[in-house]
Design an enzyme around this catalytic site. Structure first.
Site, PDB file in Angstrom:
ATOM      1  N   SER A  53       0.845  -1.197   0.000  1.00 37.96           N
ATOM      2  CA  SER A  53       0.000   0.000   0.000  1.00 37.96           C
ATOM      3  C   SER A  53       0.878   1.244   0.000  1.00 37.96           C
ATOM      4  O   SER A  53       2.106   1.167   0.124  1.00 37.96           O
ATOM      5  CB  SER A  53      -0.888   0.009   1.250  1.00 37.96           C
ATOM      6  OG  SER A  53      -0.072   0.135   2.413  1.00 37.96           O
ATOM      7  N   ASP A  95      -1.908  -1.855  -3.453  1.00 34.98           N
ATOM      8  CA  ASP A  95      -3.232  -1.898  -2.844  1.00 34.98           C
ATOM      9  C   ASP A  95      -3.760  -0.499  -2.567  1.00 34.98           C
ATOM     10  O   ASP A  95      -3.029   0.375  -2.091  1.00 34.98           O
ATOM     11  CB  ASP A  95      -3.127  -2.690  -1.529  1.00 34.98           C
ATOM     12  CG  ASP A  95      -4.464  -2.992  -0.900  1.00 34.98           C
ATOM     13  OD1 ASP A  95      -5.458  -3.089  -1.640  1.00 34.98           O
ATOM     14  OD2 ASP A  95      -4.510  -3.164   0.337  1.00 34.98           O
ATOM     15  N   HIS A  96      -5.031  -0.275  -2.874  1.00 32.25           N
ATOM     16  CA  HIS A  96      -5.773   0.925  -2.461  1.00 32.25           C
ATOM     17  C   HIS A  96      -5.062   2.252  -2.762  1.00 32.25           C
ATOM     18  O   HIS A  96      -4.784   3.030  -1.836  1.00 32.25           O
ATOM     19  CB  HIS A  96      -6.090   0.869  -0.966  1.00 32.25           C
ATOM     20  CG  HIS A  96      -7.275   0.024  -0.635  1.00 32.25           C
ATOM     21  ND1 HIS A  96      -8.551   0.312  -1.050  1.00 32.25           N
ATOM     22  CD2 HIS A  96      -7.367  -1.125   0.085  1.00 32.25           C
ATOM     23  CE1 HIS A  96      -9.379  -0.606  -0.608  1.00 32.25           C
ATOM     24  NE2 HIS A  96      -8.682  -1.499   0.076  1.00 32.25           N
ATOM     25  N   GLU A 161     -12.543  -0.668  -7.677  1.00 27.85           N
ATOM     26  CA  GLU A 161     -13.563  -0.903  -6.655  1.00 27.85           C
ATOM     27  C   GLU A 161     -14.730   0.033  -6.883  1.00 27.85           C
ATOM     28  O   GLU A 161     -14.546   1.196  -7.244  1.00 27.85           O
ATOM     29  CB  GLU A 161     -12.981  -0.680  -5.255  1.00 27.85           C
ATOM     30  CG  GLU A 161     -13.965  -0.950  -4.118  1.00 27.85           C
ATOM     31  CD  GLU A 161     -13.309  -0.820  -2.746  1.00 27.85           C
ATOM     32  OE1 GLU A 161     -13.878  -0.109  -1.901  1.00 27.85           O
ATOM     33  OE2 GLU A 161     -12.238  -1.411  -2.530  1.00 27.85           O
ATOM     34  N   HIS A 215     -12.810  -3.142   6.656  1.00 29.68           N
ATOM     35  CA  HIS A 215     -11.408  -3.313   7.035  1.00 29.68           C
ATOM     36  C   HIS A 215     -11.267  -3.366   8.553  1.00 29.68           C
ATOM     37  O   HIS A 215     -12.023  -2.734   9.284  1.00 29.68           O
ATOM     38  CB  HIS A 215     -10.566  -2.141   6.522  1.00 29.68           C
ATOM     39  CG  HIS A 215     -10.357  -2.157   5.045  1.00 29.68           C
ATOM     40  ND1 HIS A 215     -10.675  -1.088   4.243  1.00 29.68           N
ATOM     41  CD2 HIS A 215      -9.850  -3.099   4.215  1.00 29.68           C
ATOM     42  CE1 HIS A 215     -10.369  -1.372   2.985  1.00 29.68           C
ATOM     43  NE2 HIS A 215      -9.869  -2.587   2.948  1.00 29.68           N
ATOM     44  N   GLY A 216     -10.252  -4.090   8.993  1.00 30.71           N
ATOM     45  CA  GLY A 216      -9.950  -4.116  10.420  1.00 30.71           C
ATOM     46  C   GLY A 216     -10.488  -5.350  11.109  1.00 30.71           C
ATOM     47  O   GLY A 216     -11.045  -6.257  10.490  1.00 30.71           O
ATOM     48  N   HIS A 252     -12.182  -7.618  -0.175  1.00 31.22           N
ATOM     49  CA  HIS A 252     -11.408  -6.763   0.725  1.00 31.22           C
ATOM     50  C   HIS A 252     -11.919  -6.936   2.149  1.00 31.22           C
ATOM     51  O   HIS A 252     -13.076  -7.276   2.378  1.00 31.22           O
ATOM     52  CB  HIS A 252     -11.525  -5.295   0.313  1.00 31.22           C
ATOM     53  CG  HIS A 252     -10.656  -4.943  -0.847  1.00 31.22           C
ATOM     54  ND1 HIS A 252      -9.438  -4.316  -0.710  1.00 31.22           N
ATOM     55  CD2 HIS A 252     -10.824  -5.144  -2.180  1.00 31.22           C
ATOM     56  CE1 HIS A 252      -8.893  -4.142  -1.902  1.00 31.22           C
ATOM     57  NE2 HIS A 252      -9.717  -4.638  -2.813  1.00 31.22           N
ATOM     58  N   GLY A 253     -11.033  -6.664   3.121  1.00 31.13           N
ATOM     59  CA  GLY A 253     -11.430  -6.794   4.518  1.00 31.13           C
ATOM     60  C   GLY A 253     -11.630  -8.239   4.919  1.00 31.13           C
ATOM     61  O   GLY A 253     -12.554  -8.573   5.658  1.00 31.13           O
ATOM     62  N   GLY A 254     -10.731  -9.122   4.452  1.00 30.88           N
ATOM     63  CA  GLY A 254     -10.900 -10.546   4.714  1.00 30.88           C
ATOM     64  C   GLY A 254     -10.574 -10.969   6.129  1.00 30.88           C
ATOM     65  O   GLY A 254     -11.068 -12.000   6.599  1.00 30.88           O
ATOM     66  N   ASN A 274      -7.872 -10.051   0.223  1.00 31.29           N
ATOM     67  CA  ASN A 274      -6.839  -9.292   0.925  1.00 31.29           C
ATOM     68  C   ASN A 274      -6.804  -9.669   2.404  1.00 31.29           C
ATOM     69  O   ASN A 274      -7.849  -9.747   3.053  1.00 31.29           O
ATOM     70  CB  ASN A 274      -7.112  -7.794   0.806  1.00 31.29           C
ATOM     71  CG  ASN A 274      -6.884  -7.276  -0.597  1.00 31.29           C
ATOM     72  OD1 ASN A 274      -6.782  -8.040  -1.555  1.00 31.29           O
ATOM     73  ND2 ASN A 274      -6.800  -5.965  -0.733  1.00 31.29           N
ATOM     74  N   ASP A 276      -4.613  -8.538   5.900  1.00 34.00           N
ATOM     75  CA  ASP A 276      -3.623  -7.629   6.483  1.00 34.00           C
ATOM     76  C   ASP A 276      -3.715  -7.615   8.006  1.00 34.00           C
ATOM     77  O   ASP A 276      -2.758  -7.937   8.702  1.00 34.00           O
ATOM     78  CB  ASP A 276      -3.820  -6.217   5.920  1.00 34.00           C
ATOM     79  CG  ASP A 276      -2.692  -5.263   6.293  1.00 34.00           C
ATOM     80  OD1 ASP A 276      -1.647  -5.736   6.792  1.00 34.00           O
ATOM     81  OD2 ASP A 276      -2.841  -4.051   6.080  1.00 34.00           O
ATOM     82  N   THR A 277      -4.866  -7.265   8.540  1.00 31.55           N
ATOM     83  CA  THR A 277      -5.004  -7.100   9.987  1.00 31.55           C
ATOM     84  C   THR A 277      -4.603  -8.361  10.751  1.00 31.55           C
ATOM     85  O   THR A 277      -3.850  -8.302  11.736  1.00 31.55           O
ATOM     86  CB  THR A 277      -6.450  -6.713  10.348  1.00 31.55           C
ATOM     87  OG1 THR A 277      -6.794  -5.507   9.660  1.00 31.55           O
ATOM     88  CG2 THR A 277      -6.599  -6.500  11.841  1.00 31.55           C
TER      89      THR A 277
END
Length: 349
Positions: A53, A95-96, A161, A215-216, A252-254, A274, A276-277
């Site tokens: 990102s 990303d994004h 998106e 997300h998160g 997104h926000g998986g 995706n 990440d968190t």
């Protein structure tokens, strides 16, 4: 294997769509976190996607530099070199990228890839995400299409998106108070996106349609996913453009999503998710464990000298890498990507 070329990347995504699995797309911020992703992919014989990102690139360039382009290039060059040591395929993605960073992040990276291609090399990145989801759909596509045309000429895939992913993650477009109606992409928007992007000759693209994803990390029950939104959109474009029309969809926000919901999205065309968190937490948790368990050896207190075996950064960063790789393996299994590398004998394509 080297980083996947355009033909191989397309085969990867077609393979996932055909066989109803998806690749974990792992956000990385350093050589260490990139190595964790490569380890996980290789250990489970899965191809995969590593992504950077704007914030990740800025961090990777160091505190004094703070240059998101330089950092992203540094990570990508590392992956290009180290991927050759592995017998799996990996794609590199950004990303994004929001509209206000197109000229300062995305375009310089495309220029870098154009230079490489002119020299007979692969593009630096395999694909880029332009996230103009905060704009009206027409403006979103007006911005995306010319960039897509440029990328298609050098064998890069575009991700776009429509609709907004809620929450906040490293520059992502959403926010905690995103209206509920913006969290769900409409079939009409999906038809419009397909019409605009499919007009680019020779180009392939991914579409992050939103279906309540956020997300998160959240407690169970907070996030209301509706994967049927994806099916409705795929049905709508087939009705408008014929049975051969479909999207390579992105989730997104998986992190933290229910396994049953993840599996349902795979049946509707999700080929990339995706993560990440959850990998951030896994990495940091292992380091925290090391610090708590070896507190006396890490600190020089009461005139003692500590224990270099415990405070050597390589020790606890190795633990972080291992833990992050293990969490990525969990995502690979959840996405049905284990033992699906194109390099395996008899693998479908």
């Amino acid at each position: 294997m080297p980083v996947a070329d355009y033909e191989t990347y397309c085969k990867m995504l077609d393979n996932a769509y055909k066989n109803k699995f998806a690749y974990p797309a792992i956000n990385v911020t350093s050589e260490i976190t990139a190595n964790a992703a490569l380890k996980a992919f290789a250990d489970l014989k899965s191809d995969g996607i590593i992504q950077v990102s704007t914030g990740g690139g800025k961090f990777a360039s160091g505190i004094n530099v703070g240059d998101m382009v330089a950092g992203a290039i540094s990570i990508a060059e590392h992956v290009h070199r180290i991927a050759e040591k592995y017998d799996i395929n990996v794609a590199l993605h950004t990303d994004h990228c929001p509209p206000n960073a197109v000229e300062t992040f995305m375009v310089p990276l495309i220029e870098e890839s154009e230079k490489r291609v002119a020299e007979g090399k692969l593009p630096l990145f395999s694909s880029h995400m332009l996230d103009a989801s905060g704009l009206p759909i027409e403006e979103n596509m007006d911005l995306s299409v010319p960039i897509f045309e440029r990328m298609a000429k050098i064998g890069q895939i575009l991700e776009v998106e429509a609709g907004v992913v809620g929450g906040e993650e490293d520059g992502a477009a959403g926010s905690e108070d995103t209206p509920d109606d913006k969290l769900y992409t409409t079939p009409e928007d999906m038809v419009y996106v397909y019409k605009r992007l499919s007009a680019v000759k020779g180009g392939r693209y991914m579409f992050a349609a939103t279906f309540g994803n956020v997300h998160g990390a959240y407690k169970p029950g907070v996030v209301k996913l509706d994967p049927s939104i994806l099916k409705k959109g795929q049905d709508a474009i087939k009705a408008e453009f014929g049975d051969d029309a479909y999207f390579w969809l992105v989730f997104h926000g998986g992190s933290g999503s229910e396994k049953a919901k993840i599996e349902e999205t795979l049946d509707y065309g999700v080929v990339k998710m995706n993560v990440d968190t959850d990998t951030q937490y896994a990495f940091t948790r292992a380091i925290a464990d090391h610090m708590f368990k070896n507190y006396d050896g890490i600190l020089k207190v009461d005139g003692e000298v500590g224990n270099k075996k415990f405070y050597d950064p390589r020790v606890y960063l190795k633990a972080g890498e291992e833990a992050m790789a293990n969490r990525i393996k969990e995502a690979i299994i959840d996405l049905r990507a284990e033992n699906k590398s194109l390099n395996l004998a008899g693998a479908s394509a």
